[in-house]
Design a protein around this motif. Sequence first.
Motif, PDB file in Angstrom:
ATOM      1  N   THR A   1     -50.490   6.390  73.851  1.00 58.41           N
ATOM      2  CA  THR A   1     -49.033   6.092  73.688  1.00 58.41           C
ATOM      3  C   THR A   1     -48.509   5.231  74.698  1.00 58.41           C
ATOM      4  O   THR A   1     -49.309   4.879  75.748  1.00 58.41           O
ATOM      5  N   SER A   2     -47.509   4.511  74.361  1.00 56.23           N
ATOM      6  CA  SER A   2     -46.841   3.664  75.596  1.00 56.23           C
ATOM      7  C   SER A   2     -46.102   4.289  76.387  1.00 56.23           C
ATOM      8  O   SER A   2     -45.377   5.276  76.029  1.00 56.23           O
TER       9      SER A   2
ATOM     10  N   ASP B   1     -36.283   2.089  77.847  1.00 55.81           N
ATOM     11  CA  ASP B   1     -36.539   3.482  77.438  1.00 55.81           C
ATOM     12  C   ASP B   1     -37.784   4.086  77.969  1.00 55.81           C
ATOM     13  O   ASP B   1     -38.452   5.011  77.374  1.00 55.81           O
ATOM     14  N   ALA B   2     -37.935   3.850  79.302  1.00 57.67           N
ATOM     15  CA  ALA B   2     -39.097   4.456  80.110  1.00 57.67           C
ATOM     16  C   ALA B   2     -38.856   6.079  80.062  1.00 57.67           C
ATOM     17  O   ALA B   2     -39.708   6.856  80.139  1.00 57.67           O
ATOM     18  N   SER B   3     -37.688   6.558  80.044  1.00 58.62           N
ATOM     19  CA  SER B   3     -37.348   7.904  80.193  1.00 58.62           C
ATOM     20  C   SER B   3     -37.326   8.806  78.752  1.00 58.62           C
ATOM     21  O   SER B   3     -37.219   9.881  78.875  1.00 58.62           O
ATOM     22  N   VAL B   4     -37.553   7.962  77.882  1.00 57.27           N
ATOM     23  CA  VAL B   4     -37.983   8.844  76.697  1.00 57.27           C
ATOM     24  C   VAL B   4     -39.151   9.223  76.426  1.00 57.27           C
ATOM     25  O   VAL B   4     -40.406   8.610  76.405  1.00 57.27           O
ATOM     26  N   PRO B   5     -39.356  10.690  76.109  1.00 52.28           N
ATOM     27  CA  PRO B   5     -40.377  11.161  76.229  1.00 52.28           C
ATOM     28  C   PRO B   5     -41.576  10.515  74.843  1.00 52.28           C
ATOM     29  O   PRO B   5     -40.982  10.249  73.940  1.00 52.28           O
ATOM     30  N   ARG B   6     -42.697  10.330  75.173  1.00 48.76           N
ATOM     31  CA  ARG B   6     -43.588   9.814  74.194  1.00 48.76           C
ATOM     32  C   ARG B   6     -44.773  10.814  73.714  1.00 48.76           C
ATOM     33  O   ARG B   6     -44.968  11.577  74.561  1.00 48.76           O
ATOM     34  N   SER B   7     -44.748  10.901  72.409  1.00 52.63           N
ATOM     35  CA  SER B   7     -45.835  12.112  71.820  1.00 52.63           C
ATOM     36  C   SER B   7     -46.657  11.498  70.722  1.00 52.63           C
ATOM     37  O   SER B   7     -45.872  10.634  70.074  1.00 52.63           O
ATOM     38  N   ASP B   8     -47.693  11.781  70.485  1.00 52.64           N
ATOM     39  CA  ASP B   8     -48.397  11.330  69.192  1.00 52.64           C
ATOM     40  C   ASP B   8     -49.389  12.374  69.028  1.00 52.64           C
ATOM     41  O   ASP B   8     -50.523  12.762  69.381  1.00 52.64           O
ATOM     42  N   SER B   9     -49.117  13.218  67.943  1.00 57.85           N
ATOM     43  CA  SER B   9     -49.699  14.126  67.392  1.00 57.85           C
ATOM     44  C   SER B   9     -51.073  13.898  66.806  1.00 57.85           C
ATOM     45  O   SER B   9     -52.056  14.622  66.522  1.00 57.85           O
TER      46      SER B   9
END
Length: 69
Positions: free
Chosen positions: A68-69, A55-63
């Motif tokens: 994030t990983s 899932d490396a292409s899945v964007p990561r976000s943490d408000s």
Amino acid sequence: MALTRLVEQSVASNTGRGLYHLSPSGETMRDEVRKWRHLDELAKPWSGAWIGVFDASVPRSDSRGAATS
């Protein structure tokens, strides 16, 4: 919030106050969601082998600002 993101990504369009529809670019997503109605037909017996998900292409976000990983 999710609909806002879909509009920003041109997957959905806002056609009026509280009214949304999928854009032509959302047709692939519509087809995938329609498959959910028949998941039991798509399932196959598990052989017991391992499975991995890349899932490396899945964007990561943490408000919250945490790492994030």
